[in-house]
Design a protein around this motif. Structure first.
Motif, PDB file in Angstrom:
ATOM      1  N   THR A 100      10.030 -87.763  54.673  1.00  0.00           N
ATOM      2  CA  THR A 100      11.599 -87.887  54.507  1.00  0.00           C
ATOM      3  C   THR A 100      12.237 -86.932  54.502  1.00  0.00           C
ATOM      4  OG1 THR A 100      10.980 -90.147  53.461  1.00  0.00           O
ATOM      5  CG2 THR A 100      12.966 -89.346  53.354  1.00  0.00           C
ATOM      6  N   THR A 102      15.903 -85.834  53.335  1.00  0.00           N
ATOM      7  CA  THR A 102      17.125 -86.640  52.684  1.00  0.00           C
ATOM      8  C   THR A 102      18.417 -85.802  53.052  1.00  0.00           C
ATOM      9  OG1 THR A 102      17.222 -85.212  50.730  1.00  0.00           O
ATOM     10  CG2 THR A 102      15.535 -86.838  50.668  1.00  0.00           C
ATOM     11  N   ASN A 103      19.460 -86.595  52.709  1.00  0.00           N
ATOM     12  CA  ASN A 103      20.789 -85.962  53.003  1.00  0.00           C
ATOM     13  C   ASN A 103      21.074 -84.693  52.282  1.00  0.00           C
ATOM     14  OD1 ASN A 103      21.476 -88.328  54.745  1.00  0.00           O
ATOM     15  ND2 ASN A 103      22.298 -89.561  53.010  1.00  0.00           N
TER      16      ASN A 103
END
Length: 178
Positions: A100, A102-103
């Protein structure tokens, strides 16, 4: 076990500073940076990283994490990212996790598949009884704004692309073993 420093074979470039709130240079990595995917009970989270003092002319950065002590002929790439904007000088803990992004990770940056086969961060996971391994987190200051790599490129190919475009390099090394 014979240990070596893969960066000794590269041309010398300017050094700059890399620190982490997650661990100090030479310290044992915390559980957050240990591998869960590879069965070591960790969280597979990229540590917090801050860099400063990069040489003039930086147009982008690349970030890698490499274990030269892995029981392979080629070490083990835990993380590889490039096209990090020159304005970015810090990443928060967990900005990239196992699979993942992330932002909190720069949108313009690209993450390659690591040697675990995922586009993310695989934490430390040396084989039991293999002793301590070194995990070299390296920020490469580049003279180009972007590198053109296929999304299936390997971290080793990124390393080849860094040759000749790297103005400076900063490193922090953590250790981990069973």
């Amino acid at each position: 076990m014979v240990t070596y420093d893969p960066y000794d074979a590269l041309p010398e470039v300017a050094a700059f500073d890399l620190t982490s709130a997650s661990f100090a240079d030479g310290d044992r990595l915390p559980l957050a940076q240990v591998g869960g995917m590879l069965g070591s009970g960790g969280e597979d989270r990229l540590p917090q990283l801050t860099w400063s003092g990069a040489p003039e002319g930086v147009r982008s950065y690349a970030l890698t994490c490499f274990d030269p002590d892995a029981p392979t002929a080629s070490g083990f790439w835990h993380f590889a990212a490039y096209n990090i904007p020159a304005s970015v000088t810090e990443l928060e803990a967990g900005a990239v996790q196992l699979d993942t992004v992330t932002n909190a990770f720069p949108a313009a940056a690209r993450v390659l598949r690591n040697d675990g086969g995922v586009a993310g961060f695989v934490g430390a996971a040396p084989p039991p009884g293999h002793g301590d391994h070194r995990y070299m987190f390296v920020v490469h200051a580049l003279s180009v704004e972007s590198l053109e790599l296929d999304e299936l490129a390997s971290p080793a190919l990124l390393g080849f692309q860094l040759f000749g475009t790297t103005l400076g390099r900063a490193r922090i090394t953590g250790t981990y073993g069973h």
